[in-house]
Design an enzyme around this catalytic site. Structure first.
Site, short mmCIF file in Angstrom:
data_model
loop_
_atom_site.label_atom_id
_atom_site.label_comp_id
_atom_site.label_asym_id
_atom_site.label_seq_id
_atom_site.Cartn_x
_atom_site.Cartn_y
_atom_site.Cartn_z
N ARG A 28 0.81 -1.21 0.00
CA ARG A 28 0.00 0.00 0.00
C ARG A 28 0.85 1.27 0.00
NH1 ARG A 28 -1.93 2.05 4.58
NH2 ARG A 28 -1.93 0.02 5.61
N TYR A 75 -13.29 22.83 -8.50
CA TYR A 75 -13.82 21.59 -9.08
C TYR A 75 -15.00 21.10 -8.23
CZ TYR A 75 -13.35 16.55 -10.35
OH TYR A 75 -13.54 15.25 -10.75
N ASP A 120 -4.81 23.36 -7.46
CA ASP A 120 -5.15 22.34 -8.45
C ASP A 120 -4.65 22.83 -9.81
OD1 ASP A 120 -6.36 20.66 -10.35
OD2 ASP A 120 -8.18 20.41 -9.15
N LYS A 155 -6.38 12.93 -16.31
CA LYS A 155 -6.61 13.76 -17.49
C LYS A 155 -5.43 13.70 -18.45
CE LYS A 155 -10.38 15.39 -15.42
NZ LYS A 155 -10.88 14.62 -14.29
#
Length: 395
Positions: A63, A116, A188, A213
């Protein structure tokens, strides 16, 4: 060469070499590692690794990362010019991580009103529920943001350009106010990536990005990035552990592959996007185009100062105020798809309405808003598709 690659070279050259294996007779690309348990030979090794589990590149438990993840994170850190990067499962996960890492009950955070929308939902539904005060601010506030600071303000959250409406924030001015007051800044930077704007060079402390993206670039993977200096890195790693964040090695492989062509693709997205934006500005059924790289944009001067290029995402407003007109237009398109997300090779549109997702500012534009993501198709074909779809909107 390989992972030790460095130098004062063009970004396209650098991207071809960052995060690759080094040594003799090694694969060009990092292999995929699938691992949960890491085996240790001695208790001393196990305890030493446990004590330093948040160290960059420390193999401790699946992890916390594997060699392929570490190589990708290292590549992004060099690209962003930061100490360390944490890969997380999605762009939204990246947005949330700094909030969880650094805010506690009683703190106050300033958030751009153009944030966002899923991040806004997380702020209002989860972060605020934990006793954290949130104030949304006008994205064009600049240095006047000092008037909103409180004694308990701990963070300013930026996004530039803003989602849907593409306001460009004066990042250096806001960052300067924040640093003078000892307040953390998070930005961001999904729209521009480090190719078109280095937020840390403008004074930002932590950069978040949806690698889903442009980095992955093919609409087939989910990944987020959180990039920070050494003073904030360990706290972010610890918070990622609390949240149980773990990234898929397959998605990291796709992101590493996408990184090699990021500069080339983004240049094409940007050039095509500007061309389509200018074409739309001349169409009689389009009231307004909202693209920071166009002189018609109110923040064009700031964009030109702080950015070195544009991506392929922007918006335009139809003359018609009837939302049905936006649906007619979107459904008439043949090359453009209709869907969420953006940054892939394919062009997309998404009608939207910012009216109900703003509290500090008002969306007063009359007409239907359409967000457009210009892909890598030939712009002549895209213009023809847009024309025939716009022509179907009733006069």
């Amino acid at each position: 060469m390989g992972s030790n690659f460095d130098g004062d070279l063009a970004v396209s050259t650098t991207l071809c070499h960052l995060g690759r294996p080094s040594g003799e007779k090694v694969p060009v690309n990092s292999p995929i590692y699938r691992a949960s348990t890491i085996s240790f030979e001695t208790m001393a090794q196990l305890e030493a690794s446990k004590a330093d589990k948040f160290k960059q590149g420390e193999l401790f438990y699946g992890r916390f990362g594997t060699p392929d993840v570490f190589a990708f994170e290292s590549a992004i850190s060099k690209l962003e010019g930061v100490y360390g990067t944490i890969a997380v499962p999605s762009g939204l996960a990246a947005c949330v991580l700094p909030l969880v890492a650094f805010l506690k009950p009683g703190d106050h955070v300033l958030v751009t009103d153009s944030v966002y929308e899923p991040a806004r939902v997380a702020l209002d539904s989860f972060i605020q529920r934990n006793g954290i005060e949130i104030t949304y601010y006008d994205p064009r506030i600049g240095s006047d943001i000092r008037d909103l600071l409180r004694a308990n303000t701990k963070m300013i959250y930026l996004e530039s350009p803003g989602s849907l409406t593409f306001e460009i924030q004066d990042i250096p001015a806001i960052a300067r106010v924040a640093r003078q007051s000892g307040i953390l800044t998070v930005c961001d930077n999904t729209w521009a990536t480090a190719i078109c704007m280095k937020a840390t060079a403008l004074g930002v402390d932590i950069v978040v990005q949806a690698a889903t993206k442009y980095v992955i670039g093919h609409s087939d993977g989910m990944l987020g990035l959180v990039c920070a200096g050494q003073e904030h890195y360990t706290a972010l790693r610890a918070a990622a552990n609390w949240l149980g964040y773990r990234v898929s090695s397959e998605d990291v492989f796709l992101a590493s592959r996408g990184l090699r062509t990021l500069s080339l693709r983004l240049r094409e997205h940007g050039q095509n996007g500007i061309r389509i934006a200018k074409w739309l500005e001349c169409h009689p059924k389009v009231k307004k185009v909202i693209h920071p790289a166009l002189p018609s944009h109110p923040d064009h001067a700031i964009w030109k100062r702080d950015f070195t290029g544009a991506s392929g995402l922007f918006a335009f407003v139809l003359n018609s105020e009837d939302r049905a007109s936006a649906a007619i237009f979107a459904e008439a398109l043949n090359i453009f798809g209709l869907g969420f997300s953006w940054g892939g090779f394919e062009s997309l549109v998404l009608p939207g309405d910012p009216t109900n997702s703003r509290t500090a500012t008002r969306w007063n534009e009359r007409g239907s808003l359409v967000r457009i993501s210009v892909g890598l198709e030939d712009p002549i074909d895209l213009e023809a598709d847009l024309k025939q779809a716009l022509d179907k909107i009733p006069d």
